[in-house]
Design a protein around this motif. Structure first.
Motif, PDB file in Angstrom:
ATOM      1  N   VAL A  36       0.837  -1.215   0.000  1.00 16.57           N
ATOM      2  CA  VAL A  36       0.000   0.000   0.000  1.00 16.57           C
ATOM      3  C   VAL A  36       0.867   1.258   0.000  1.00 16.57           C
ATOM      4  O   VAL A  36       2.065   1.219   0.266  1.00 16.57           O
ATOM      5  N   GLY A  37       0.208   2.387  -0.234  1.00 20.51           N
ATOM      6  CA  GLY A  37       0.817   3.707  -0.029  1.00 20.51           C
ATOM      7  C   GLY A  37       1.852   4.072  -1.082  1.00 20.51           C
ATOM      8  O   GLY A  37       1.705   3.767  -2.272  1.00 20.51           O
ATOM      9  N   GLY A  38       2.930   4.705  -0.591  1.00 28.85           N
ATOM     10  CA  GLY A  38       3.929   5.312  -1.478  1.00 28.85           C
ATOM     11  C   GLY A  38       4.529   4.352  -2.487  1.00 28.85           C
ATOM     12  O   GLY A  38       4.801   4.739  -3.634  1.00 28.85           O
ATOM     13  N   LEU A  52       8.833  -0.223   2.069  1.00 31.67           N
ATOM     14  CA  LEU A  52       7.570  -0.890   1.756  1.00 31.67           C
ATOM     15  C   LEU A  52       6.584  -0.848   2.914  1.00 31.67           C
ATOM     16  O   LEU A  52       6.977  -1.042   4.065  1.00 31.67           O
ATOM     17  N   ASP A  53       5.320  -0.583   2.592  1.00 35.42           N
ATOM     18  CA  ASP A  53       4.259  -0.698   3.587  1.00 35.42           C
ATOM     19  C   ASP A  53       3.340  -1.832   3.180  1.00 35.42           C
ATOM     20  O   ASP A  53       2.858  -1.867   2.047  1.00 35.42           O
ATOM     21  N   LEU A  54       3.101  -2.753   4.130  1.00 31.49           N
ATOM     22  CA  LEU A  54       2.151  -3.836   3.887  1.00 31.49           C
ATOM     23  C   LEU A  54       0.979  -3.672   4.833  1.00 31.49           C
ATOM     24  O   LEU A  54       1.175  -3.357   6.011  1.00 31.49           O
ATOM     25  N   ARG A 123      -8.537   6.027   5.200  1.00 30.69           N
ATOM     26  CA  ARG A 123      -7.969   6.879   6.249  1.00 30.69           C
ATOM     27  C   ARG A 123      -6.713   7.620   5.737  1.00 30.69           C
ATOM     28  O   ARG A 123      -6.102   8.389   6.451  1.00 30.69           O
ATOM     29  N   ARG A 124      -6.337   7.388   4.503  1.00 33.13           N
ATOM     30  CA  ARG A 124      -5.080   7.939   3.986  1.00 33.13           C
ATOM     31  C   ARG A 124      -5.226   9.367   3.480  1.00 33.13           C
ATOM     32  O   ARG A 124      -6.334   9.868   3.327  1.00 33.13           O
ATOM     33  N   ASP A 125      -4.052   9.983   3.235  1.00 27.46           N
ATOM     34  CA  ASP A 125      -4.065  11.426   2.960  1.00 27.46           C
ATOM     35  C   ASP A 125      -4.617  11.795   1.579  1.00 27.46           C
ATOM     36  O   ASP A 125      -5.506  12.635   1.463  1.00 27.46           O
ATOM     37  N   PHE A 126      -4.109  11.166   0.518  1.00 26.91           N
ATOM     38  CA  PHE A 126      -4.506  11.571  -0.836  1.00 26.91           C
ATOM     39  C   PHE A 126      -4.797  10.343  -1.686  1.00 26.91           C
ATOM     40  O   PHE A 126      -4.267   9.259  -1.412  1.00 26.91           O
ATOM     41  N   ALA A 170      -4.195  18.327  10.017  1.00 25.16           N
ATOM     42  CA  ALA A 170      -3.650  19.424   9.195  1.00 25.16           C
ATOM     43  C   ALA A 170      -2.206  19.179   8.755  1.00 25.16           C
ATOM     44  O   ALA A 170      -1.687  19.932   7.927  1.00 25.16           O
ATOM     45  N   THR A 171      -1.554  18.116   9.253  1.00 24.98           N
ATOM     46  CA  THR A 171      -0.209  17.827   8.704  1.00 24.98           C
ATOM     47  C   THR A 171      -0.341  17.489   7.219  1.00 24.98           C
ATOM     48  O   THR A 171       0.613  17.614   6.463  1.00 24.98           O
ATOM     49  N   ARG A 172      -1.541  17.101   6.814  1.00 25.24           N
ATOM     50  CA  ARG A 172      -1.754  16.764   5.398  1.00 25.24           C
ATOM     51  C   ARG A 172      -1.566  18.001   4.506  1.00 25.24           C
ATOM     52  O   ARG A 172      -1.309  17.867   3.317  1.00 25.24           O
ATOM     53  N   LEU A 174       0.872  20.139   4.845  1.00 28.33           N
ATOM     54  CA  LEU A 174       2.304  20.130   4.535  1.00 28.33           C
ATOM     55  C   LEU A 174       2.639  18.993   3.571  1.00 28.33           C
ATOM     56  O   LEU A 174       3.449  19.135   2.663  1.00 28.33           O
ATOM     57  N   ARG A 175       1.975  17.864   3.775  1.00 28.64           N
ATOM     58  CA  ARG A 175       2.237  16.705   2.911  1.00 28.64           C
ATOM     59  C   ARG A 175       1.764  16.983   1.474  1.00 28.64           C
ATOM     60  O   ARG A 175       2.426  16.624   0.513  1.00 28.64           O
ATOM     61  N   ALA A 176       0.599  17.644   1.343  1.00 31.35           N
ATOM     62  CA  ALA A 176       0.062  17.931   0.004  1.00 31.35           C
ATOM     63  C   ALA A 176       1.059  18.768  -0.802  1.00 31.35           C
ATOM     64  O   ALA A 176       1.346  18.460  -1.963  1.00 31.35           O
ATOM     65  N   ASP A 208       5.725  18.246  17.794  1.00 27.14           N
ATOM     66  CA  ASP A 208       6.492  17.103  17.287  1.00 27.14           C
ATOM     67  C   ASP A 208       6.024  16.686  15.888  1.00 27.14           C
ATOM     68  O   ASP A 208       6.833  16.299  15.049  1.00 27.14           O
ATOM     69  N   ARG A 209       4.731  16.773  15.670  1.00 25.51           N
ATOM     70  CA  ARG A 209       4.228  16.360  14.353  1.00 25.51           C
ATOM     71  C   ARG A 209       4.575  17.397  13.281  1.00 25.51           C
ATOM     72  O   ARG A 209       4.895  17.045  12.150  1.00 25.51           O
ATOM     73  N   ILE A 210       4.524  18.682  13.648  1.00 18.63           N
ATOM     74  CA  ILE A 210       4.927  19.718  12.686  1.00 18.63           C
ATOM     75  C   ILE A 210       6.415  19.540  12.361  1.00 18.63           C
ATOM     76  O   ILE A 210       6.831  19.605  11.210  1.00 18.63           O
TER      77      ILE A 210
END
Ligand code: ATP
Ligand code: MG
Length: 437
Positions: A36-38, A52-54, A123-126, A170-172, A174-176, A208-210
């Motif tokens: 999954v993911g990236g 890798l993400d499984l 639940r994922r960002d984009f 809202a970290t999304r 920055l990710r976007a 910490d998250r920022i």
């Protein structure tokens, strides 16, 4: 769409074997495994990505433990989150039980429940990060794309999965921008509107998250592009009102890349980002990011040294004087000033220190001075400093010359007092030039 042959070509043999082992074991336990993911995004784009993400429909922890029993791999588990990390050589593989998330309030950590793959993708960002490839034997290689991520990849578009996405987390934001700039994509129209609306929600995000997201930005190949966009969208100012882009950073970041080792680059970029802040604004930034002590100290050194630069803006400075001014500053702070300073003279003095002076050592050390009959104690330390200064200034070059000078400086019993005064005067490595801690 089936991507089995793309998976086989894309992943290195060693990873493929491990992944095959995991999916067979999962199948035996009646569980299903997905990439999954990236990695799915980058596989479709043809970019390398071996983090890798499984996702496991079942029990990721148990499965990971089972796999680690029969292979030489490192296993770290986080039972609270139902996740496990396997490392082997250069690559890591994160395994997580499929989950569903809800947010009690904006910026809060989500409430997590076991779920099926589609919950986990939702639940994922984009959309481009919300695709999966099945590794189960009966549909190995099948692309699972319920939110049309592949079509967004083709249209080079960053799109959130629902209107509350940025306010939930809202970290999304920055990710976007990070993905937009890395991939040369555009924010989809509604996503761009939601993002601008929700910029103030960054206030709900912990330091910490920022910091983590900023670090990911500073690890990008061209972080200045991301910072420029963050500035345009008012995101940078939401993190700290005094931060701005205004074109200055572009040339400086470029220079940093040419001069610095990649491991240190993110910290160096941060120094440059903070370079035009006042000490007070710098403190606010350190607090907003909850920077670890070491990094906070590098930022302090950077700004303190900036205020000392006029002292280095002089021609034909003695090398010992440059050394005296700089030797207690962190090398990254010196590097940041060498990049940022507008004065060619100050720059060349800083570079001289970084490339040469800081490495210059005397041939004699304390033990060798004792061998010359100089008794241990403060006098010996002062003689060493004087030798070092003479070495920096080219007054002594060889070991024999150092010995000669050391013997000249050696206090004679009856003159001990007088010599002490003389050496103290010669000692230029005084406290006054030290950065206050
Ligand atoms: P990169 O190449 O930058 O590592 P990535 O997609 O692998 O990209 P990670 O930060 O490693 O990104 O996260 C892995 C996956 O976890 C993402 O693809 C995304 O699906 C999901 N993810 C990460 N952070 C968030 C978040 N804040 N909200 C929702 N999903 C997220
Ligand atoms: Mg990743």
């Amino acid at each position: 769409m089936n991507l089995a042959s793309e998976v086989e070509q894309y992943l290195p043999r060693q990873i493929l074997e491990l992944v095959a082992g995991i999916s067979q074991e999962a199948d035996r336990l009646g569980q299903r495994t997905y990439l999954v993911g990236g990695v799915v995004r980058d596989l479709l784009l043809g970019y390398p990505n071996f983090d890798l993400d499984l996702v496991i429909e079942g029990d990721a922890l148990r499965l990971a433990q089972q796999i680690a029993k029969t292979r030489v791999i490192k296993l770290v588990t986080h039972p609270r989150f139902g996740t496990a990390k396997l490392s082997c050589g250069d690559f890591t593989l994160d395994m997580a039980t499929a989950r569903r998330e809800t947010y009690a309030k904006p910026g809060a950590l989500p409430t997590v429940m076991p779920g099926i793959l589609n919950d986990d993708l939702f639940r994922r960002d984009f959309s481009i990060n919300a695709m999966a490839i099945s590794l189960a034997p009966n549909n190995y290689g099948e692309l699972i794309d319920p939110y049309h991520g592949k079509s967004d990849l083709e249209h080079r578009s960053i799109r959130v999965l629902h209107p509350k996405s940025f306010s939930d987390d809202a970290t999304r934001i920055l990710r976007a921008i990070r993905y937009e700039q890395r991939l040369g994509f555009k924010l989809e129209t509604q996503t761009a509107q939601l993002l601008e609306r929700d910029v103030p929600m960054l206030r709900t995000i912990s330091a910490d998250r920022i910091r983590h997201e900023l670090e990911l930005i500073l690890r990008e190949k061209y972080p200045e592009h991301v910072i420029k966009r963050l500035d345009e969208l008012g995101v940078l100012q939401e993190i700290n009102p005094s931060l701005d882009y205004n074109g200055w950073i572009e040339g400086k970041f470029d220079k940093a890349r040419k001069l610095s080792r990649s491991r240190q680059l993110p910290s160096l970029y941060l120094c440059l980002l903070a370079y035009r802040l006042s000490e007070e604004e710098n403190e606010q930034l350190i607090h907003r990011l909850n920077l670890p002590k070491k990094l906070a100290c590098i930022l302090h050194h950077t700004l303190r040294l900036k205020s000392l630069l006029p002292l280095l803006d002089r021609p034909a400075m003695k090398h010992s004087e440059i050394y005296c001014l700089l030797h207690e500053y962190n090398p990254l702070a010196i590097q940041a000033n060498a990049i940022a300073s507008g004065s060619p003279l100050a720059r060349s003095n800083l570079e001289l220190f970084l490339t040469k002076l800081r490495y210059m050592k005397t041939s004699l050390d304390g033990e060798k001075l004792k061998g010359l009959g100089i008794s241990p104690g403060p006098e010996l330390g002062k003689i060493l400093q004087t030798l070092h200064k003479a070495k920096l200034d080219g007054e002594v070059k060889t070991k024999a010359e150092e010995e000669k000078l050391a013997l000249l400086l050696k206090p004679r019993e009856e003159e001990a007092e007088g010599t002490q005064t003389k050496i103290t005067k010669q000692n230029i490595f005084g406290e006054s030039s030290r950065p206050a801690r």
